[in-house]
Design an enzyme around this catalytic site. Structure first.
Site, PDB file in Angstrom:
ATOM      1  N   LYS A 146       0.665  -1.044  -0.128  1.00 33.26           N
ATOM      2  CA  LYS A 146       0.275   0.154  -0.113  1.00 33.26           C
ATOM      3  C   LYS A 146       0.860   1.474  -0.153  1.00 33.26           C
ATOM      4  O   LYS A 146       0.076   2.256  -0.437  1.00 33.26           O
ATOM      5  CB  LYS A 146      -0.896  -0.053   1.331  1.00 33.26           C
ATOM      6  CG  LYS A 146      -1.643  -1.227   1.036  1.00 33.26           C
ATOM      7  CD  LYS A 146      -3.119  -1.064   1.943  1.00 33.26           C
ATOM      8  CE  LYS A 146      -3.956  -2.378   1.964  1.00 33.26           C
ATOM      9  NZ  LYS A 146      -5.274  -1.663   3.439  1.00 33.26           N
ATOM     10  N   ASP A 199      -9.511   2.601   2.410  1.00 35.22           N
ATOM     11  CA  ASP A 199      -9.391   2.066   3.951  1.00 35.22           C
ATOM     12  C   ASP A 199      -9.984   3.111   4.893  1.00 35.22           C
ATOM     13  O   ASP A 199     -11.338   2.778   5.594  1.00 35.22           O
ATOM     14  CB  ASP A 199      -8.352   1.764   3.778  1.00 35.22           C
ATOM     15  CG  ASP A 199      -7.707   0.329   3.327  1.00 35.22           C
ATOM     16  OD1 ASP A 199      -8.535   0.006   3.237  1.00 35.22           O
ATOM     17  OD2 ASP A 199      -6.661   0.413   3.780  1.00 35.22           O
TER      18      ASP A 199
END
Length: 279
Positions: A66, A102
């Site tokens: 990420k 997220d």
């Protein structure tokens, strides 16, 4: 023309994203396919080039890529730039655009379990890519965030990012402490538990009023969550976050409203299937 999407990570076999997204495509009659690809860190750049060369319209990014994928992208949305982490990539006019769903996905998954966010204390275990998005989203909701990480420098760096955005955050040792008695929301964001391994420390002494979340969804009950239940806490696994971050990724790619109900049913069905075959 069929569109192609995917998720990349290491490990990746546990991911339920293909079942979730493909069920959504089917529900709305969209000509698209979603796949999972195992990409080790040393092959990340090649994988990104390969996805682009094969004409993929976008992909999700999970552990451990990420943060590292950012250098391979052309632009970032404000959410990804603030978090310093990307979990969703879209190809738009030949450009690789990184986004982060997220934080929004996590907030959506827990808001029904918390009586408001403002002024309450959240403790995050871990300071990686997922933690960054979650921490920023929680402070934007007015929570006070305390971050514990094995590497104190990484936790402090995230604290500085949050403070620069106007949020309130501190860091501490990755261990038991007085924070257990004061926490309203405890979030486990590391990969510990994916293979069924025990968590490094006990939650004994935690406030029974705390909501305890492990963003791991498979297994559905990690040793960490089992410990939290023994202490009398309410618990959630990462299935809700997976659902809603996926829905927000869908909307980033395709526009319109994601078919959340169909995606949720597919997730639950796939989990039951895996439990059955494992048993």
């Amino acid at each position: 023309m069929e569109k192609h999407y995917a998720v990349i990570g290491d490990p990746i076999a546990h991911s339920l994203s293909p079942e979730m997204h493909n069920a959504g495509y089917e529900a709305l009659g969209i000509d698209a396919e979603y796949q999972r690809f195992h990409v080790v860190p040393s092959n990340l750049a090649e994988a990104v080039e390969g996805l682009c060369a094969l004409g993929f319209s976008g992909w999700n990014v999970t552990l451990p890529h990420k943060e590292k994928i950012i250098s391979l992208l052309d632009n970032l949305t404000p959410e990804a730039r603030r978090a310093g982490a990307v979990n969703t990539v879209k190809i738009h006019d030949g450009q690789r655009i990184g986004h982060n769903t997220d934080g929004a996905g996590f907030i959506r998954s827990v808001e029904g379990e918390l009586n408001g966010f403002k002024g309450k204390k959240a403790v995050l275990l871990g300071a990686g890519g997922a933690s960054k998005g979650i921490a920023l989203a929680l402070t934007e909701q007015g929570m006070i965030v305390h971050i514990l990480n094995r590497s104190p420098e990484k936790a402090q760096a995230l604290v500085q990012v949050i403070q620069a955005e106007g949020g309130t955050a501190t860091s501490g040792d990755f261990a038991q402490g007085d924070w257990l008695e004061q926490v309203d929301l405890l979030v486990q964001t590391t990969s510990v538990g994916l293979q069924g391994e025990p968590f490094p420390f006990s939650l004994q002494g935690i406030s029974e009023q705390a909501l305890v979340v492990d963003i791991i969804f498979n297994p559905s009950q990690t040793a960490f969550l089992q410990d939290a239940k023994k202490q009398g806490c309410r618990t959630l696994n990462g299935l809700g976050m997976l659902l809603y971050q996926g829905a927000f990724a869908w909307e980033f790619w395709l526009g319109g409203q994601a078919p959340v109900e169909a995606m949720q049913l597919a997730l639950k069905d796939q989990l039951l299937r895996r439990m059955f075959y494992k048993g």
